[in-house]
Design a protein around this motif. Structure first.
Motif, PDB file in Angstrom:
ATOM      1  N   MET A   1       0.812  -1.202   0.000  1.00 18.78           N
ATOM      2  CA  MET A   1       0.000   0.000   0.000  1.00 18.78           C
ATOM      3  C   MET A   1       0.850   1.258   0.000  1.00 18.78           C
ATOM      4  O   MET A   1       0.325   2.326  -0.253  1.00 18.78           O
ATOM      5  N   ASP A   2       2.121   1.135   0.287  1.00 23.48           N
ATOM      6  CA  ASP A   2       2.966   2.326   0.288  1.00 23.48           C
ATOM      7  C   ASP A   2       3.167   2.884  -1.112  1.00 23.48           C
ATOM      8  O   ASP A   2       3.287   4.089  -1.285  1.00 23.48           O
ATOM      9  N   VAL A   3       3.209   2.014  -2.115  1.00 27.58           N
ATOM     10  CA  VAL A   3       3.452   2.472  -3.477  1.00 27.58           C
ATOM     11  C   VAL A   3       2.197   2.349  -4.330  1.00 27.58           C
ATOM     12  O   VAL A   3       1.811   3.280  -5.030  1.00 27.58           O
ATOM     13  N   TRP A   4       1.548   1.202  -4.290  1.00 27.74           N
ATOM     14  CA  TRP A   4       0.368   0.960  -5.129  1.00 27.74           C
ATOM     15  C   TRP A   4      -0.883   1.045  -4.270  1.00 27.74           C
ATOM     16  O   TRP A   4      -1.235   0.110  -3.559  1.00 27.74           O
ATOM     17  N   ASP A   5      -1.528   2.183  -4.321  1.00 25.07           N
ATOM     18  CA  ASP A   5      -2.742   2.439  -3.553  1.00 25.07           C
ATOM     19  C   ASP A   5      -3.699   3.222  -4.451  1.00 25.07           C
ATOM     20  O   ASP A   5      -3.886   4.419  -4.274  1.00 25.07           O
ATOM     21  N   PRO A   6      -4.277   2.547  -5.443  1.00 25.36           N
ATOM     22  CA  PRO A   6      -5.040   3.260  -6.460  1.00 25.36           C
ATOM     23  C   PRO A   6      -6.268   4.013  -5.953  1.00 25.36           C
ATOM     24  O   PRO A   6      -6.712   4.962  -6.591  1.00 25.36           O
ATOM     25  N   ILE A   7      -6.817   3.627  -4.814  1.00 22.92           N
ATOM     26  CA  ILE A   7      -7.990   4.360  -4.324  1.00 22.92           C
ATOM     27  C   ILE A   7      -7.674   5.238  -3.118  1.00 22.92           C
ATOM     28  O   ILE A   7      -8.558   5.870  -2.560  1.00 22.92           O
ATOM     29  N   GLY A   8      -6.403   5.292  -2.722  1.00 17.13           N
ATOM     30  CA  GLY A   8      -5.977   6.211  -1.682  1.00 17.13           C
ATOM     31  C   GLY A   8      -6.465   5.906  -0.278  1.00 17.13           C
ATOM     32  O   GLY A   8      -6.951   6.792   0.411  1.00 17.13           O
ATOM     33  N   VAL A   9      -6.302   4.659   0.154  1.00 19.96           N
ATOM     34  CA  VAL A   9      -6.779   4.278   1.488  1.00 19.96           C
ATOM     35  C   VAL A   9      -5.661   3.887   2.442  1.00 19.96           C
ATOM     36  O   VAL A   9      -5.933   3.366   3.519  1.00 19.96           O
ATOM     37  N   ARG A  10      -4.432   4.156   2.096  1.00 22.67           N
ATOM     38  CA  ARG A  10      -3.310   3.691   2.928  1.00 22.67           C
ATOM     39  C   ARG A  10      -3.342   4.215   4.348  1.00 22.67           C
ATOM     40  O   ARG A  10      -2.803   3.602   5.247  1.00 22.67           O
ATOM     41  N   ASP A  11      -3.971   5.358   4.576  1.00 19.53           N
ATOM     42  CA  ASP A  11      -4.016   5.943   5.915  1.00 19.53           C
ATOM     43  C   ASP A  11      -5.306   5.634   6.672  1.00 19.53           C
ATOM     44  O   ASP A  11      -5.554   6.207   7.725  1.00 19.53           O
ATOM     45  N   VAL A  12      -6.120   4.740   6.145  1.00 14.04           N
ATOM     46  CA  VAL A  12      -7.383   4.380   6.783  1.00 14.04           C
ATOM     47  C   VAL A  12      -7.210   2.999   7.433  1.00 14.04           C
ATOM     48  O   VAL A  12      -7.203   1.977   6.740  1.00 14.04           O
ATOM     49  N   PRO A  13      -7.059   2.951   8.748  1.00 18.30           N
ATOM     50  CA  PRO A  13      -6.776   1.673   9.425  1.00 18.30           C
ATOM     51  C   PRO A  13      -7.827   0.590   9.179  1.00 18.30           C
ATOM     52  O   PRO A  13      -7.496  -0.589   9.111  1.00 18.30           O
ATOM     53  N   GLU A  14      -9.067   0.957   9.016  1.00 15.61           N
ATOM     54  CA  GLU A  14     -10.140  -0.028   8.858  1.00 15.61           C
ATOM     55  C   GLU A  14     -10.073  -0.810   7.548  1.00 15.61           C
ATOM     56  O   GLU A  14     -10.702  -1.846   7.418  1.00 15.61           O
ATOM     57  N   VAL A  15      -9.332  -0.312   6.579  1.00 16.24           N
ATOM     58  CA  VAL A  15      -9.297  -0.978   5.264  1.00 16.24           C
ATOM     59  C   VAL A  15      -7.880  -1.372   4.846  1.00 16.24           C
ATOM     60  O   VAL A  15      -7.569  -1.422   3.665  1.00 16.24           O
ATOM     61  N   GLN A  16      -7.047  -1.702   5.799  1.00 16.79           N
ATOM     62  CA  GLN A  16      -5.672  -2.069   5.478  1.00 16.79           C
ATOM     63  C   GLN A  16      -5.580  -3.376   4.690  1.00 16.79           C
ATOM     64  O   GLN A  16      -4.536  -3.694   4.136  1.00 16.79           O
ATOM     65  N   ASP A  17      -6.663  -4.113   4.612  1.00 15.40           N
ATOM     66  CA  ASP A  17      -6.676  -5.347   3.824  1.00 15.40           C
ATOM     67  C   ASP A  17      -7.356  -5.161   2.462  1.00 15.40           C
ATOM     68  O   ASP A  17      -7.648  -6.127   1.773  1.00 15.40           O
ATOM     69  N   GLU A  18      -7.564  -3.940   2.063  1.00 14.46           N
ATOM     70  CA  GLU A  18      -8.314  -3.621   0.839  1.00 14.46           C
ATOM     71  C   GLU A  18      -7.783  -4.345  -0.399  1.00 14.46           C
ATOM     72  O   GLU A  18      -8.547  -4.785  -1.247  1.00 14.46           O
ATOM     73  N   TYR A  19      -6.481  -4.475  -0.527  1.00 14.43           N
ATOM     74  CA  TYR A  19      -5.906  -5.061  -1.738  1.00 14.43           C
ATOM     75  C   TYR A  19      -5.446  -6.506  -1.559  1.00 14.43           C
ATOM     76  O   TYR A  19      -4.846  -7.077  -2.466  1.00 14.43           O
ATOM     77  N   ASP A  20      -5.735  -7.087  -0.417  1.00 17.36           N
ATOM     78  CA  ASP A  20      -5.276  -8.447  -0.143  1.00 17.36           C
ATOM     79  C   ASP A  20      -5.747  -9.461  -1.187  1.00 17.36           C
ATOM     80  O   ASP A  20      -5.033 -10.412  -1.499  1.00 17.36           O
ATOM     81  N   ARG A  21      -6.914  -9.251  -1.744  1.00 21.98           N
ATOM     82  CA  ARG A  21      -7.448 -10.222  -2.709  1.00 21.98           C
ATOM     83  C   ARG A  21      -6.621 -10.303  -3.992  1.00 21.98           C
ATOM     84  O   ARG A  21      -6.754 -11.245  -4.765  1.00 21.98           O
ATOM     85  N   TYR A  22      -5.736  -9.314  -4.225  1.00 29.12           N
ATOM     86  CA  TYR A  22      -4.930  -9.290  -5.445  1.00 29.12           C
ATOM     87  C   TYR A  22      -3.525  -9.855  -5.235  1.00 29.12           C
ATOM     88  O   TYR A  22      -2.804 -10.080  -6.190  1.00 29.12           O
ATOM     89  N   VAL A  23      -3.144 -10.090  -4.001  1.00 30.22           N
ATOM     90  CA  VAL A  23      -1.799 -10.554  -3.694  1.00 30.22           C
ATOM     91  C   VAL A  23      -1.531 -11.929  -4.295  1.00 30.22           C
ATOM     92  O   VAL A  23      -0.448 -12.173  -4.837  1.00 30.22           O
ATOM     93  N   GLY A  24      -2.490 -12.825  -4.225  1.00 37.39           N
ATOM     94  CA  GLY A  24      -2.311 -14.173  -4.755  1.00 37.39           C
ATOM     95  C   GLY A  24      -1.975 -14.179  -6.237  1.00 37.39           C
ATOM     96  O   GLY A  24      -1.093 -14.915  -6.684  1.00 37.39           O
ATOM     97  N   GLU A  25      -2.669 -13.368  -6.998  1.00 39.36           N
ATOM     98  CA  GLU A  25      -2.416 -13.294  -8.443  1.00 39.36           C
ATOM     99  C   GLU A  25      -0.998 -12.803  -8.721  1.00 39.36           C
ATOM    100  O   GLU A  25      -0.307 -13.340  -9.591  1.00 39.36           O
ATOM    101  N   ILE A  26      -0.574 -11.799  -7.988  1.00 32.03           N
ATOM    102  CA  ILE A  26       0.768 -11.257  -8.177  1.00 32.03           C
ATOM    103  C   ILE A  26       1.814 -12.297  -7.763  1.00 32.03           C
ATOM    104  O   ILE A  26       2.831 -12.470  -8.434  1.00 32.03           O
ATOM    105  N   TYR A  27       1.539 -13.003  -6.682  1.00 36.10           N
ATOM    106  CA  TYR A  27       2.458 -14.048  -6.229  1.00 36.10           C
ATOM    107  C   TYR A  27       2.646 -15.104  -7.323  1.00 36.10           C
ATOM    108  O   TYR A  27       3.773 -15.504  -7.632  1.00 36.10           O
TER     109      TYR A  27
END
Length: 68
Positions: free
Chosen positions: A1-27
């Motif tokens: 989230m430090d570099v790729w945060d397309p919707i700008g939520v890096r500073d919102v603690p409640e949604v720190q898992d927002e992009y987790d669903r995409y990690v598997g594909e990248i892996y």
């Protein structure tokens, strides 16, 4: 989230898992397919625009490339 945060939520603690669903594909791309950096950047850009719904803009392309 430090570099790729397309919707700008890096500073919102409640949604720190927002992009987790995409990690598997990248892996899989990196580890199993040995994808090139450009392929990963293209995938991140495509994900942001076509799945998340972020408007396509030059900054998004730059951030997608910076992650690699």
């Amino acid at each position: 989230m430090d570099v790729w945060d397309p919707i700008g939520v890096r500073d919102v603690p409640e949604v720190q898992d927002e992009y987790d669903r995409y990690v598997g594909e990248i892996y899989v791309m990196l580890m199993d397919q040995r994808a090139a950096q450009q392929a990963v950047a293209d995938h991140l850009h495509d994900t942001a625009v076509n799945y998340i719904g972020v408007p396509d803009r030059p900054q998004l392309i730059e951030r997608s490339r910076a992650i690699c």
